[in-house]
Structure formats: C-alpha cells, structure tokens
Motif scaffolding. Structure first.
Motif, PDB file in Angstrom:
ATOM      1  N   VAL A 226       0.805  -1.176   0.014  1.00 29.54           N
ATOM      2  CA  VAL A 226      -0.070   0.189   0.090  1.00 29.54           C
ATOM      3  C   VAL A 226       0.873   1.371  -0.028  1.00 29.54           C
ATOM      4  CG1 VAL A 226      -1.987  -1.225   1.319  1.00 29.54           C
ATOM      5  CG2 VAL A 226      -0.204  -0.162   2.636  1.00 29.54           C
ATOM      6  N   ASP A 227       0.266   2.275  -0.394  1.00 24.37           N
ATOM      7  CA  ASP A 227       1.088   3.698  -0.111  1.00 24.37           C
ATOM      8  C   ASP A 227       1.458   4.149   1.294  1.00 24.37           C
ATOM      9  OD1 ASP A 227       0.399   3.672  -3.248  1.00 24.37           O
ATOM     10  OD2 ASP A 227      -1.613   4.731  -2.726  1.00 24.37           O
ATOM     11  N   ARG A 228       0.409   4.095   2.104  1.00 22.47           N
ATOM     12  CA  ARG A 228       0.512   4.611   3.416  1.00 22.47           C
ATOM     13  C   ARG A 228       0.229   3.311   4.363  1.00 22.47           C
ATOM     14  NH1 ARG A 228      -0.221  10.376   3.639  1.00 22.47           N
ATOM     15  NH2 ARG A 228      -0.305  11.157   1.496  1.00 22.47           N
ATOM     16  N   PRO A 229       1.292   2.626   4.695  1.00 21.26           N
ATOM     17  CA  PRO A 229       1.403   1.599   5.488  1.00 21.26           C
ATOM     18  C   PRO A 229       1.421   2.133   7.212  1.00 21.26           C
ATOM     19  CG  PRO A 229       3.691   1.813   4.767  1.00 21.26           C
ATOM     20  CD  PRO A 229       2.785   2.828   4.281  1.00 21.26           C
ATOM     21  N   VAL A 230       0.455   1.338   7.829  1.00 16.84           N
ATOM     22  CA  VAL A 230       0.531   1.617   9.486  1.00 16.84           C
ATOM     23  C   VAL A 230       0.657   0.421  10.165  1.00 16.84           C
ATOM     24  CG1 VAL A 230      -0.983   2.730  11.141  1.00 16.84           C
ATOM     25  CG2 VAL A 230      -1.108   3.515   8.894  1.00 16.84           C
ATOM     26  N   LEU A 231       1.561   0.385  11.152  1.00 14.10           N
ATOM     27  CA  LEU A 231       2.178  -0.592  11.904  1.00 14.10           C
ATOM     28  C   LEU A 231       1.642  -0.371  13.286  1.00 14.10           C
ATOM     29  CD1 LEU A 231       3.366  -3.395  11.967  1.00 14.10           C
ATOM     30  CD2 LEU A 231       5.473  -2.049  12.729  1.00 14.10           C
ATOM     31  N   LEU A 232       0.819  -1.139  13.886  1.00 14.65           N
ATOM     32  CA  LEU A 232       0.261  -0.943  15.292  1.00 14.65           C
ATOM     33  C   LEU A 232       1.043  -1.849  16.112  1.00 14.65           C
ATOM     34  CD1 LEU A 232      -2.043  -0.112  13.579  1.00 14.65           C
ATOM     35  CD2 LEU A 232      -3.415  -0.619  15.506  1.00 14.65           C
ATOM     36  N   PRO A 233       1.457  -1.714  17.612  1.00 11.87           N
ATOM     37  CA  PRO A 233       1.847  -2.498  18.279  1.00 11.87           C
ATOM     38  C   PRO A 233       1.193  -3.932  18.580  1.00 11.87           C
ATOM     39  CG  PRO A 233       0.950  -0.728  19.648  1.00 11.87           C
ATOM     40  CD  PRO A 233       0.687  -0.437  18.108  1.00 11.87           C
ATOM     41  N   ARG A 234       1.717  -4.963  18.971  1.00  9.70           N
ATOM     42  CA  ARG A 234       1.279  -6.224  19.183  1.00  9.70           C
ATOM     43  C   ARG A 234       0.627  -5.991  20.690  1.00  9.70           C
ATOM     44  NH1 ARG A 234       2.949 -10.256  16.720  1.00  9.70           N
ATOM     45  NH2 ARG A 234       0.816 -10.957  16.974  1.00  9.70           N
ATOM     46  N   PRO A 235      -0.251  -6.760  20.808  1.00 11.01           N
ATOM     47  CA  PRO A 235      -0.987  -6.904  22.012  1.00 11.01           C
ATOM     48  C   PRO A 235      -0.216  -6.985  23.421  1.00 11.01           C
ATOM     49  CG  PRO A 235      -2.462  -8.097  20.304  1.00 11.01           C
ATOM     50  CD  PRO A 235      -0.966  -7.967  19.701  1.00 11.01           C
ATOM     51  N   GLU A 236       1.003  -7.713  23.138  1.00  9.33           N
ATOM     52  CA  GLU A 236       1.779  -7.987  24.151  1.00  9.33           C
ATOM     53  C   GLU A 236       2.858  -6.841  24.225  1.00  9.33           C
ATOM     54  OE1 GLU A 236       3.321 -10.341  20.790  1.00  9.33           O
ATOM     55  OE2 GLU A 236       1.327  -9.876  21.696  1.00  9.33           O
ATOM     56  N   GLY A 237       2.775  -6.017  23.298  1.00 10.59           N
ATOM     57  CA  GLY A 237       3.756  -4.713  23.366  1.00 10.59           C
ATOM     58  C   GLY A 237       4.804  -4.791  22.473  1.00 10.59           C
TER      59      GLY A 237
END
Length: 278
Positions: A226-237
């Motif tokens: 994708v053009d604009r990737p977003v990475l979120l933290p894992r549930p465990e951090g």
C-alpha cells in the motif's frame, strides 16, 4: 483529496481488540462510512468468520481471507463488471491458494514429526480455548479452505524446520498473532491486495490511494503493498521489525490505535502535500 481511497485492514489486534470488540474504532468507522470509502478486511480468518464480522461492522465491501488465500468481491459491487473467480454466496471468489487437503497432508506427515498440530487436528472446544472465541465462532474458524493455523507442542525451533520442509513442498509458513499459518508458496496478504487492486482500480476515479493497517508478521506483505502503511504495536507490546518507506508507527494498539491512525491519515490526505507530516 482527489481520486479514490481504499483502506485495507487486518482484524485481530488491529481493528479488533483482544476481546474481538471494536467500540473504540467507532469514530473512524463512522467517518469512513460517511465518506463512502471502501474498508477491506484482510485477515487470516475464514470466509465464514469475516462474513459474520462484516455484518457486525456494517460493511459491504470486498474482503481478503485466510492470509491472502482468497479475494471476495460482492456481486455488483459499485457496478464493477467482473468475470474472474467463481460465484459463491453472493460474491465473486478468486482463490489464490492451494487445496486445504494438501496442507493437511503436510501437517499429518512432516508437520506431525516436528510436533505441529493444526485446527484440523483439534475439536471446536480446543480451538475455542486457544482463541478465546465462543464455540459457534470457533466452528467457523475451523472451516478452512486454503490455509491452516497451527502451533507446536515442542521446541519453538521446530518452526524453522517446518518452514524449510514446507518450502521444499511448494508451501510456506507465516506467523500471525496466536498461531503459525501454513499456506501455498507465494500466497500472502500483499499478493492478494495487489491482485484485488488490479481488478478494481481501473473502475475507480484516479489517482488511487491505499492505506493498510496491521500489527503482525503476516501483515508485513500487506503493508508493503500500500501507499501508506500503518504498523500497530502487538497486544503484548512492541512492534514486529519493519522498515518500510513512509511507515507510520501508531503508539496505541487495537481499536483505539486503529481509530487514531485512520483519522490522522484522512486528515493528512485532505490537507494534501501541504498538510501535516505523518
């Protein structure tokens, strides 16, 4: 923002919280709905699972299931004529993976020798216990078509050996939030995103913008597509290692982080090149 926008999203740990709720994503979901932006789930879940979640979320857009093993486009979606894929349950289903029976043969042979067990080896009660899903939804999760979640009842280094054995047989192993996943070689979320975009982009106003959100190792191909990737933290951090150009790392995880990231990206796209930097 001119042109069109597609938002691709992982579900577990991204749009959905650990309890499978999404209440804190409500403002961004409402804004996406108000703007008529397609929100395209891209999940390791089965078609039956995603269909049920789409009803809960009020979605009527295409979706990608089983880590990219199939793209599903509702019949007549946005008036786009499609001949590719098979008509199944009101959708055009474009399969990208291998037959489920082939995956089960691997787990029954080399996989079992390495201590691997998959959903096909477990009953609904065990899957419910391992996933935290109600029994009815665990039964839907067990209804696989072209991928198999599995785990090891032995040393973790078995994962490396299983991946090597799978590759020798034209298969591949990736890792999600709770489980490893066995797939056909070349099957991943990114390949499915690119295939879906190639099918529908010619029928949408140009230019086409794409956003992708995920939190796991199996989401990295999605983010790369994708053009604009977003990475979120894992549930465990913490974050899975990722070094993509233009990557946005959202500080918060789950539905709250998803909500914040989507609203921020929509504001930035509205502002154009002179808008806030992400």
């Amino acid at each position: 923002m001119g042109g069109s926008l597609l938002v691709f999203t992982d579900l577990d740990g991204t749009l959905l919280d650990a309890d499978y709720g999404f209440a804190e994503a409500a403002p961004a979901l409402a804004e996406i709905r108000r703007r008529g932006i397609p929100l395209i789930p891209c999940s390791s879940k089965t078609r039956d699972e995603v269909e049920r979640l789409r009803r809960r979320l009020g979605l009527a857009d295409p979706f990608i299931v089983e880590n990219g093993a199939a793209c599903c486009i509702p019949e007549g979606w946005r008036g786009i004529p499609l001949a590719e894929g098979r008509r199944e349950g009101g959708c055009r289903v474009i399969r990208c993976g291998v037959a489920y029976e082939r995956l089960r043969r691997f787990l029954a042979g080399p996989g079992r020798a390495l201590g691997a067990r998959g959903f096909g080896d477990a009953g609904v009660a065990e899957i419910a216990r391992r996933t935290g899903l109600p029994a009815e939804e665990a039964a839907l999760a067990r209804r696989r078509e072209a991928s198999e979640p599995f785990w090891f009842e032995g040393p973790e280094r078995s994962a490396e050996l299983a991946a090597a054995a799978a590759a020798r047989r034209g298969l591949a192993v990736t890792r999600g939030g709770r489980f490893y996943h066995l797939l056909g070689a070349g099957v991943d979320k990114g390949a499915a995103v690119r295939r879906l975009v190639a099918l529908i982009a010619p029928h949408l106003p140009a230019p086409l913008h794409t956003i992708g959100l995920g939190d796991g190792e199996n989401d990295l191909p999605l983010l790369a597509a994708v053009d604009r990737p977003v990475l979120l933290p894992r549930p465990e951090g913490g974050f899975v290692p990722c070094d993509l150009p233009g990557l946005l790392r959202e500080r918060q995880g789950g539905a709250r982080g998803w909500n914040a990231a989507v609203l921020r990206l929509l504001a930035a796209l509205d502002a154009g090149p002179a808008g806030p930097r992400l």
